[in-house]
Each structure stands twice: as C-alpha cells, then as structure tokens.
Enzyme design. Sequence first.
Site, PDB file in Angstrom:
ATOM      1  N   VAL A  30     -64.756  -4.361 -13.919  1.00 42.95           N
ATOM      2  CA  VAL A  30     -64.002  -4.573 -12.680  1.00 42.95           C
ATOM      3  C   VAL A  30     -64.878  -4.129 -11.515  1.00 42.95           C
ATOM      4  O   VAL A  30     -65.482  -3.052 -11.555  1.00 42.95           O
ATOM      5  CB  VAL A  30     -62.678  -3.784 -12.695  1.00 42.95           C
ATOM      6  N   HIS A  34     -60.086   1.421 -15.042  1.00 48.91           N
ATOM      7  CA  HIS A  34     -59.308   2.063 -16.105  1.00 48.91           C
ATOM      8  C   HIS A  34     -57.929   1.414 -16.239  1.00 48.91           C
ATOM      9  O   HIS A  34     -57.433   1.210 -17.355  1.00 48.91           O
ATOM     10  CB  HIS A  34     -59.127   3.553 -15.804  1.00 48.91           C
TER      11      HIS A  34
END
Length: 298
Positions: A178, A37
């Site tokens: 990620v 995020h």
Amino acid sequence: MEIFADILPLREQIKTWKREGKRIAFIPTMGNLHEGHLTLVRTAREHADIIVASIFVNPMQFNNVDDLTNYPRTIDEDIEKLTSENVDMLFTPTPEVMYPDGLDKQTVVDVPVISTILEGASRPGHFKGVSTVVAKLFNIVQPDVACFGEKDFQQLALIRQMVIDMAMDIDVVGVATVREMDGLAMSSRNNLLTLNERQRSPVLARTMRWISSQMRRGRNDYESLIEDASDQLRAADLQPDEIFIRDARTLQEPTEETTQAVILMAAFLGQVRLIDNLVVELTTAANEEEEEEEEEEK
C-alpha cells in the site's frame, strides 16, 4: 475486541473458536499501524471468520539497539484502529512473555539460504529473529491463514519457506504494498522522517519504477543499471544501501529462463532506512501489454 498479554488465556479463547468450527486468520505486526496494516486486516477477513492480530516489537530481529529503542510505539492508537476494523483479538505480549529465559537461551528457527542473502547479508541475525518470532506466534495462535505485506518481499519468501519446511498447516497470503499518493510505500518508519525528508522520499519508488522500465525495454546490464539508479538516489540526497535485481521466485541472480524479476531496494534518508520492491514481468507478452498501457496513460 479482546486483548490478551499472556499466552494461556489467549489459547483458551482460540480453542473455543476452533471447537465452533471458526477459521482463524492472523496478522503479526510490530505496531505503529498504518493503512498497509489495515489492508492486511481487510484481506484476512476474506479468508477467515476470526481475525487475530499481534503487536510485539521483537528485540531478536534488531541489529541496532538504538533502532529498537526508537521504533515508534503507539499502542492506544493501534487499538483504536484495530477496533474500528472489527478485529476479534489482539495479542500484546512483552519480551518476558515471548522470551522468558532471555534471548540467549531461546530456541531459534533458522531458514537457510534465504536468511543470509540480500538483506540478510547486511543484517546478520535479522531474519533468524523474524523466523523465530513468527514460528512462535504461529504456535501460540494456531491460525489457518496468515497475512503479510509484499513490501517486505524477502521476509514473505522466508516465512513461506519456513511454513513449507516445517510442514505448518497455514496458508500464507501475500498482500500488495500500500502506497501514499506520491508513491512512497507505507511503513511505520515513515513517521521518523522530517518534513524535508518526507518530501524527498518518493524518489525511492520513482527510481525503482525507472529500473523496471529499463528492464522491460530489454536492458539487462544489471550492474550498470544499479549504478545508474544509485546515482539517481544520491542526487536526491538519499544514501543507497542495497539495490538488487533477482529472480522473483528464487531470489537468485536472474537467468535467461527468468520470466519474473524483482527489484529490491533500501536507502537511507537521514537516519531512516527505507525499503521497497517491485516485481517486473520479463516475458515479451507482458512487456507489450504494459507498454500499451503506458501509451494509453499518456
């Protein structure tokens, strides 16, 4: 960082920024924030002057009540993380704010085809809930750009199609997945894994990379390839839920014209459903280049 739970005061601040000529980026989330995020936040900073994030666990997109109830909620920690990243505004509405007349009376936004294939086929109504809440958040925030992670590949395709179909003047930016050091895609649901499950979780990404290597070597018996991959997951006590190989542009079955495919995977590890994806270049030049890179790494 300003925090708003209601729509009207948020809109007033947005209007002020717009009058000042500020470009606004938006990052919708369901909270329990992690490095993935925060990477969205940093990417958004490259595209805009003002960063707006939202945290809303959207009941419309959950098929399972227990899944909704058990979804991790860490609002205090989330606020600290967003503040440290210099986010300008956080929107934290309740279900009553977003759906004042209840879910049954809420106008819905349905993106045909994309919402009912692949993961949409096994989770009926899920993507309708996603497109509805994102459309509503877009209307509230009125961003110039919105950032989404590529980990949710089908969701990203859905939102891009919705923006096109509804003529929304918003740039949708996809941000690369990620990963943890061992390859596991970062996800809020990872916090629900036991220590033993967490140790086994990288098998999902490893299996996905194995499929990719087979495809780049010319293997195109996809049904057999998927079954072999499923066996690898089961051997590590993961329960395969979905494994798809699709054209990355259309999300349909690959054809001879397909130059870029995507592997879409979902598997249960205990009670936790993990998802991941990997784009595979099928052109000869790309394959040769990747093979050379692999040899150099060895």
